[in-house]
Write a protein that holds these residues in place. Structure first.
Motif: not given
Ligand SMILES: NC(=O)c1ccc[n+]([C@@H]2O[C@H](COP(=O)([O-])OP(=O)(O)OC[C@H]3O[C@@H](n4cnc5c(N)ncnc54)[C@H](OP(=O)(O)O)[C@@H]3O)[C@@H](O)[C@H]2O)c1
Length: 230
Positions: A138, A17-18, A65, A169, A165, A118, A134, A37-39, A167
């Motif tokens: 997942k 979205r951003r 993702n 973010s 696991g 996931s 969540y 894109c808002d998914v 990360f």
């Molecule tokens: N970080 C971890 O430890 C971890 C562990 C396991 C799995 N994961 C998975 O990895 C993926 C990425 O997570 P992350 O940790 O990188 O989180 P994050 O920093 O919060 O990133 C999430 C991303 O998803 C996008 N997003 C959220 N809602 C959206 C929407 N409605 N439409 C389009 N884009 C959307 C956000 O961009 P905008 O806000 O700009 O739309 C952002 O780029 C997720 O599926 C998360 O569940 C993360």
């Protein structure tokens, strides 16, 4: 992930979205396009896939993702919160996979790989941090991955999942930090003794997208430093 796919030779379409952040990222890469894109929105998903096809004339891979996480005890989790997580983390990947698979089937010679991001929380509970919506989304994504792999193998479309696991973010801000700070239950529970680094996912992602995984489908690849061994 966009950087890793790009370094492996892909032209990349990045979507969220951003859009300003996406444009900066796309600007760093040799061949990339940013799409707002808002998914969760039907028309946005259609426009995303159409943009990729218009711009590059093919679609070799899709990485689902985008994800959201809204922790809290199930006894106090509003149904709307639960539903929102399912919408972004499970319904949107299904809808995007269906659109992508349709395009891939019509394009001879495309690599045809879908990767659903996931989480290890799709394989276990999030204890000690409660998060029913969540976990359900997942775990559902892992089931969906298996089912789509089963249905679409005859079209030579591979569908796999990544289960990261912990990360650092935006999502995990407040739980873990970029300098490696994390509660003991995370670092102490991880055999490799540290958090994930963004580059730890590169090899797994590129493997699943590429011909190196040509006979791998329906699989969930865990990238967690061993957290789920315990
Ligand atoms: N970080 C971890 O430890 C971890 C562990 C396991 C799995 N994961 C998975 O990895 C993926 C990425 O997570 P992350 O940790 O990188 O989180 P994050 O920093 O919060 O990133 C999430 C991303 O998803 C996008 N997003 C959220 N809602 C959206 C929407 N409605 N439409 C389009 N884009 C959307 C956000 O961009 P905008 O806000 O700009 O739309 C952002 O780029 C997720 O599926 C998360 O569940 C993360």
């Amino acid at each position: 992930m966009a950087r890793a796919a790009s370094a492996a030779g892909a032209s990349v379409v990045v979507a969220a979205r951003r859009v300003e952040r996406l444009r900066d990222l796309a600007g760093e890469l040799p061949s990339a396009t940013a799409v707002r894109c808002d998914v969760a929105v039907d028309e946005d998903r259609v426009r995303l896939i159409e943009t990729a096809l218009d711009r590059y004339g093919r679609l070799d891979g899709l990485v689902n993702n985008a994800g959201v996480s809204e922790p809290g005890p199930a006894s106090r989790e509003a149904v709307e919160t639960f539903r929102r997580q399912l919408e972004i983390n499970l319904v949107a990947p299904f809808a995007l996979a269906a659109l992508a698979a349709r395009a891939m089937r019509e394009l001879p010679g495309s690599a045809r790989s879908i990767v659903n991001v996931s989480s290890i929380m799709g394989l276990r509970s999030t204890a000690p941090m409660p998060e029913a919506g969540y976990v359900a989304s997942k775990a559902g994504l892992i089931g969906l991955t298996r089912e789509l792999a089963s249905q679409w193998g005859r079209h030579r479309i591979r569908v796999n999942a990544l289960a990261p696991g912990f990360f650092p973010s935006e999502m995990t801000d407040g739980l873990v930090s970029a300098d490696g700070g994390a509660p003991h239950w995370i670092t102490g529970g991880t055999p490799l003794g540290r958090l994930g680094r963004p580059e730890d996912l590169d090899g797994a992602l590129v493997f699943l997208l590429s011909a190196a995984a040509s006979f791998v489908t329906g699989h969930t690849l865990v990238v967690d430093g061993g957290f789920t061994t315990r």
